[in-house]
Scaffold this motif. Structure first.
Motif, PDB file in Angstrom:
ATOM      1  N   GLY A  95      92.950 -43.495   1.454  1.00 34.16           N
ATOM      2  CA  GLY A  95      92.010 -44.242   0.623  1.00 34.16           C
ATOM      3  C   GLY A  95      92.564 -45.586   0.202  1.00 34.16           C
ATOM      4  N   GLY A  96      93.846 -45.681   0.057  1.00 35.13           N
ATOM      5  CA  GLY A  96      94.496 -46.924  -0.341  1.00 35.13           C
ATOM      6  C   GLY A  96      95.977 -46.812  -0.075  1.00 35.13           C
ATOM      7  N   PRO A  97      96.716 -47.900  -0.305  1.00 32.36           N
ATOM      8  CA  PRO A  97      98.153 -47.851  -0.031  1.00 32.36           C
ATOM      9  C   PRO A  97      98.905 -46.899  -0.953  1.00 32.36           C
ATOM     10  CG  PRO A  97      97.527 -49.958  -1.005  1.00 32.36           C
ATOM     11  CD  PRO A  97      96.279 -49.200  -0.765  1.00 32.36           C
ATOM     12  N   ALA A  98      98.352 -46.606  -2.116  1.00 25.23           N
ATOM     13  CA  ALA A  98      99.033 -45.710  -3.054  1.00 25.23           C
ATOM     14  C   ALA A  98      98.829 -44.239  -2.708  1.00 25.23           C
ATOM     15  CB  ALA A  98      98.549 -45.973  -4.477  1.00 25.23           C
ATOM     16  N   ASP A  99      97.840 -43.955  -1.869  1.00 23.37           N
ATOM     17  CA  ASP A  99      97.570 -42.560  -1.507  1.00 23.37           C
ATOM     18  C   ASP A  99      98.604 -42.091  -0.488  1.00 23.37           C
ATOM     19  OD1 ASP A  99      95.403 -42.407  -3.130  1.00 23.37           O
ATOM     20  OD2 ASP A  99      93.945 -42.840  -1.557  1.00 23.37           O
ATOM     21  N   ARG A 100      99.537 -41.302  -0.940  1.00 22.71           N
ATOM     22  CA  ARG A 100     100.528 -40.719  -0.042  1.00 22.71           C
ATOM     23  C   ARG A 100     100.092 -39.299   0.280  1.00 22.71           C
ATOM     24  NH1 ARG A 100     106.374 -41.169  -1.909  1.00 22.71           N
ATOM     25  NH2 ARG A 100     106.627 -40.594   0.262  1.00 22.71           N
ATOM     26  N   PRO A 101     100.223 -38.888   1.521  1.00 23.66           N
ATOM     27  CA  PRO A 101      99.801 -37.524   1.861  1.00 23.66           C
ATOM     28  C   PRO A 101     100.728 -36.494   1.227  1.00 23.66           C
ATOM     29  CG  PRO A 101     100.822 -38.579   3.743  1.00 23.66           C
ATOM     30  CD  PRO A 101     100.720 -39.623   2.679  1.00 23.66           C
ATOM     31  N   ARG A 102     100.120 -35.465   0.678  1.00 22.04           N
ATOM     32  CA  ARG A 102     100.876 -34.322   0.145  1.00 22.04           C
ATOM     33  C   ARG A 102     100.529 -33.123   0.999  1.00 22.04           C
ATOM     34  NH1 ARG A 102      98.970 -35.086  -5.805  1.00 22.04           N
ATOM     35  NH2 ARG A 102      97.278 -34.136  -4.712  1.00 22.04           N
ATOM     36  N   LEU A 103     101.558 -32.516   1.561  1.00 20.00           N
ATOM     37  CA  LEU A 103     101.356 -31.359   2.426  1.00 20.00           C
ATOM     38  C   LEU A 103     101.483 -30.084   1.620  1.00 20.00           C
ATOM     39  CD1 LEU A 103     102.126 -33.638   4.474  1.00 20.00           C
ATOM     40  CD2 LEU A 103     103.044 -31.823   5.873  1.00 20.00           C
ATOM     41  N   GLY A 104     100.581 -29.167   1.881  1.00 18.98           N
ATOM     42  CA  GLY A 104     100.675 -27.844   1.287  1.00 18.98           C
ATOM     43  C   GLY A 104     101.623 -26.995   2.119  1.00 18.98           C
ATOM     44  N   PRO A 105     101.679 -25.720   1.853  1.00 19.40           N
ATOM     45  CA  PRO A 105     102.542 -24.855   2.657  1.00 19.40           C
ATOM     46  C   PRO A 105     102.038 -24.765   4.102  1.00 19.40           C
ATOM     47  CG  PRO A 105     101.274 -23.559   1.092  1.00 19.40           C
ATOM     48  CD  PRO A 105     101.002 -24.996   0.787  1.00 19.40           C
ATOM     49  N   VAL A 106     102.965 -24.701   5.024  1.00 16.74           N
ATOM     50  CA  VAL A 106     102.625 -24.595   6.445  1.00 16.74           C
ATOM     51  C   VAL A 106     102.505 -23.116   6.784  1.00 16.74           C
ATOM     52  CG1 VAL A 106     103.369 -25.094   8.799  1.00 16.74           C
ATOM     53  CG2 VAL A 106     103.813 -26.743   6.979  1.00 16.74           C
ATOM     54  N   HIS A 107     101.354 -22.737   7.289  1.00 15.38           N
ATOM     55  CA  HIS A 107     101.114 -21.341   7.683  1.00 15.38           C
ATOM     56  C   HIS A 107     101.289 -21.255   9.196  1.00 15.38           C
ATOM     57  CE1 HIS A 107      99.524 -20.482   3.701  1.00 15.38           C
ATOM     58  NE2 HIS A 107      98.898 -21.634   3.796  1.00 15.38           N
ATOM     59  N   ASP A 108     102.226 -20.434   9.626  1.00 13.73           N
ATOM     60  CA  ASP A 108     102.493 -20.337  11.059  1.00 13.73           C
ATOM     61  C   ASP A 108     102.400 -18.891  11.511  1.00 13.73           C
ATOM     62  OD1 ASP A 108     104.814 -19.842   9.530  1.00 13.73           O
ATOM     63  OD2 ASP A 108     106.051 -20.023  11.302  1.00 13.73           O
ATOM     64  N   ARG A 109     102.032 -18.740  12.769  1.00 10.49           N
ATOM     65  CA  ARG A 109     101.900 -17.426  13.391  1.00 10.49           C
ATOM     66  C   ARG A 109     102.279 -17.565  14.851  1.00 10.49           C
ATOM     67  NH1 ARG A 109     101.980 -12.549  11.202  1.00 10.49           N
ATOM     68  NH2 ARG A 109     100.678 -11.098  12.297  1.00 10.49           N
ATOM     69  N   SER A 110     102.839 -16.541  15.425  1.00 16.89           N
ATOM     70  CA  SER A 110     103.268 -16.586  16.810  1.00 16.89           C
ATOM     71  C   SER A 110     102.455 -15.595  17.643  1.00 16.89           C
ATOM     72  CB  SER A 110     104.765 -16.256  16.895  1.00 16.89           C
ATOM     73  OG  SER A 110     105.202 -16.330  18.204  1.00 16.89           O
ATOM     74  N   PRO A 111     101.469 -16.088  18.406  1.00 15.85           N
ATOM     75  CA  PRO A 111     100.687 -15.174  19.246  1.00 15.85           C
ATOM     76  C   PRO A 111     101.453 -14.697  20.474  1.00 15.85           C
ATOM     77  CG  PRO A 111      99.946 -17.408  19.569  1.00 15.85           C
ATOM     78  CD  PRO A 111     100.980 -17.452  18.485  1.00 15.85           C
ATOM     79  N   ALA A 112     102.519 -15.407  20.834  1.00 19.88           N
ATOM     80  CA  ALA A 112     103.374 -15.044  21.968  1.00 19.88           C
ATOM     81  C   ALA A 112     104.798 -15.453  21.616  1.00 19.88           C
ATOM     82  CB  ALA A 112     102.906 -15.762  23.232  1.00 19.88           C
ATOM     83  N   PRO A 113     105.812 -14.882  22.280  1.00 21.79           N
ATOM     84  CA  PRO A 113     107.200 -15.230  21.950  1.00 21.79           C
ATOM     85  C   PRO A 113     107.534 -16.704  22.142  1.00 21.79           C
ATOM     86  CG  PRO A 113     107.136 -13.295  23.354  1.00 21.79           C
ATOM     87  CD  PRO A 113     105.740 -13.821  23.283  1.00 21.79           C
ATOM     88  N   ASP A 114     106.812 -17.372  23.040  1.00 21.59           N
ATOM     89  CA  ASP A 114     107.117 -18.776  23.300  1.00 21.59           C
ATOM     90  C   ASP A 114     106.048 -19.718  22.754  1.00 21.59           C
ATOM     91  OD1 ASP A 114     105.163 -17.962  25.034  1.00 21.59           O
ATOM     92  OD2 ASP A 114     105.964 -19.040  26.764  1.00 21.59           O
ATOM     93  N   ALA A 115     105.298 -19.297  21.729  1.00 23.75           N
ATOM     94  CA  ALA A 115     104.246 -20.130  21.151  1.00 23.75           C
ATOM     95  C   ALA A 115     104.169 -19.922  19.640  1.00 23.75           C
ATOM     96  CB  ALA A 115     102.899 -19.790  21.784  1.00 23.75           C
ATOM     97  N   VAL A 116     103.859 -21.003  18.947  1.00 20.01           N
ATOM     98  CA  VAL A 116     103.665 -20.961  17.497  1.00 20.01           C
ATOM     99  C   VAL A 116     102.399 -21.744  17.190  1.00 20.01           C
ATOM    100  CG1 VAL A 116     104.571 -21.667  15.253  1.00 20.01           C
ATOM    101  CG2 VAL A 116     106.126 -20.818  16.993  1.00 20.01           C
ATOM    102  N   GLU A 117     101.498 -21.139  16.444  1.00 21.41           N
ATOM    103  CA  GLU A 117     100.307 -21.834  15.969  1.00 21.41           C
ATOM    104  C   GLU A 117     100.444 -22.003  14.473  1.00 21.41           C
ATOM    105  OE1 GLU A 117      97.063 -19.413  17.295  1.00 21.41           O
ATOM    106  OE2 GLU A 117      97.176 -20.202  19.333  1.00 21.41           O
ATOM    107  N   ALA A 118     100.147 -23.205  13.987  1.00 18.85           N
ATOM    108  CA  ALA A 118     100.355 -23.482  12.565  1.00 18.85           C
ATOM    109  C   ALA A 118      99.225 -24.346  12.032  1.00 18.85           C
ATOM    110  CB  ALA A 118     101.692 -24.185  12.361  1.00 18.85           C
ATOM    111  N   CYS A 119      99.044 -24.280  10.724  1.00 17.92           N
ATOM    112  CA  CYS A 119      98.085 -25.150  10.056  1.00 17.92           C
ATOM    113  C   CYS A 119      98.652 -25.534   8.695  1.00 17.92           C
ATOM    114  CB  CYS A 119      96.717 -24.485   9.914  1.00 17.92           C
ATOM    115  SG  CYS A 119      96.708 -23.071   8.820  1.00 17.92           S
ATOM    116  N   VAL A 120      98.204 -26.680   8.197  1.00 17.05           N
ATOM    117  CA  VAL A 120      98.676 -27.183   6.917  1.00 17.05           C
ATOM    118  C   VAL A 120      97.532 -27.937   6.236  1.00 17.05           C
ATOM    119  CG1 VAL A 120      99.596 -29.322   7.917  1.00 17.05           C
ATOM    120  CG2 VAL A 120     100.508 -28.491   5.759  1.00 17.05           C
ATOM    121  N   ARG A 121      97.459 -27.798   4.936  1.00 19.79           N
ATOM    122  CA  ARG A 121      96.480 -28.546   4.150  1.00 19.79           C
ATOM    123  C   ARG A 121      97.124 -29.855   3.724  1.00 19.79           C
ATOM    124  NH1 ARG A 121      93.494 -26.760  -1.450  1.00 19.79           N
ATOM    125  NH2 ARG A 121      93.017 -28.870  -2.088  1.00 19.79           N
TER     126      ARG A 121
END
Length: 152
Positions: A95-121
Motif C-alpha cells: 500500500g505504501g513504502p511503510a507497509d512491510r510484509p509480516r509473515l504468519g507461521p509457515v504451514h508445511d506438509r510433505s505429500p512425498a519424501p521428495d516434496a514439500v507443500e507449504a503456505c503462509v499468510r
C-alpha cells in the motif's frame, strides 16, 4: 495471632499424581501442539526451516523488495514462469513504502519424501494475502526447487 499448619493439605481424591516421566498413569503422553502434524507423510526435520526460509524470500520477490532473478536457480522453469507472472500482475502490492510484509507461521506438509507443500499468510498493511508453493528435490544433487507458486 499466628496460625501454623502442621499437616499438608491432602490431594483431591479424583486426581492421580503424575510420574516423573511426564506421562499420566494411564500411559498417555501430554499433547504437543505439533503432535497432529507428525506421521508417515510429515516432512523431515529440516523441511520446516527450508519452507520458512523460502517463503521469506518468495514474499520479498512478490512485494518487489528482491529481484526475481535471485530465485531463478531455486525454481523450475514452470515455477519461475508462475512467479514471474505473479510479479508482473502485482499479486502482493504494498500500500505504501511503510507497509512491510509480516509473515504468519509457515504451514508445511510433505505429500512425498521428495516434496514439500507449504503456505503462509502475509499481512501487508490492512490487506491479507496467502502464498502457497511446492518444493521438490530435483537433479542428481537433490537440490530443492520451487515447482509451483500461487498467491491470492
Amino acid at each position: 495471632m499466628t496460625v501454623r499448619f502442621t499437616a499438608r493439605p491432602t490431594a483431591h481424591p479424583d486426581r492421580r499424581p503424575r510420574d516423573a516421566g511426564g506421562c499420566d498413569p494411564a500411559g498417555r503422553r501430554p499433547r504437543h501442539p505439533r503432535a497432529a502434524c507428525t506421521g508417515p507423510d510429515s516432512p523431515g526435520p529440516d523441511s520446516g526451516a527450508l519452507a520458512a526460509r523460502f517463503a521469506h524470500r518468495l514474499v520479498e520477490v512478490l512485494t518487489g523488495a528482491r529481484p526475481s532473478g535471485q530465485l531463478m536457480r531455486h525454481t523450475s522453469l514452470a515455477g519461475y514462469g508462475q512467479l514471474a507472472s505473479l510479479v508482473r500482475a502485482g499479486a502482493l502490492r504494498r500500500g505504501g513504502p511503510a507497509d512491510r510484509p509480516r509473515l504468519g507461521p509457515v504451514h508445511d506438509r510433505s505429500p512425498a519424501p521428495d516434496a514439500v507443500e507449504a503456505c503462509v499468510r502475509v499481512d501487508l498493511g490492512r490487506r491479507h494475502h496467502v502464498v502457497a508453493f511446492r518444493l521438490e528435490q530435483r537433479g542428481p544433487a537433490g537440490q530443492w526447487q520451487c515447482t509451483a507458486v500461487e498467491a491470492r
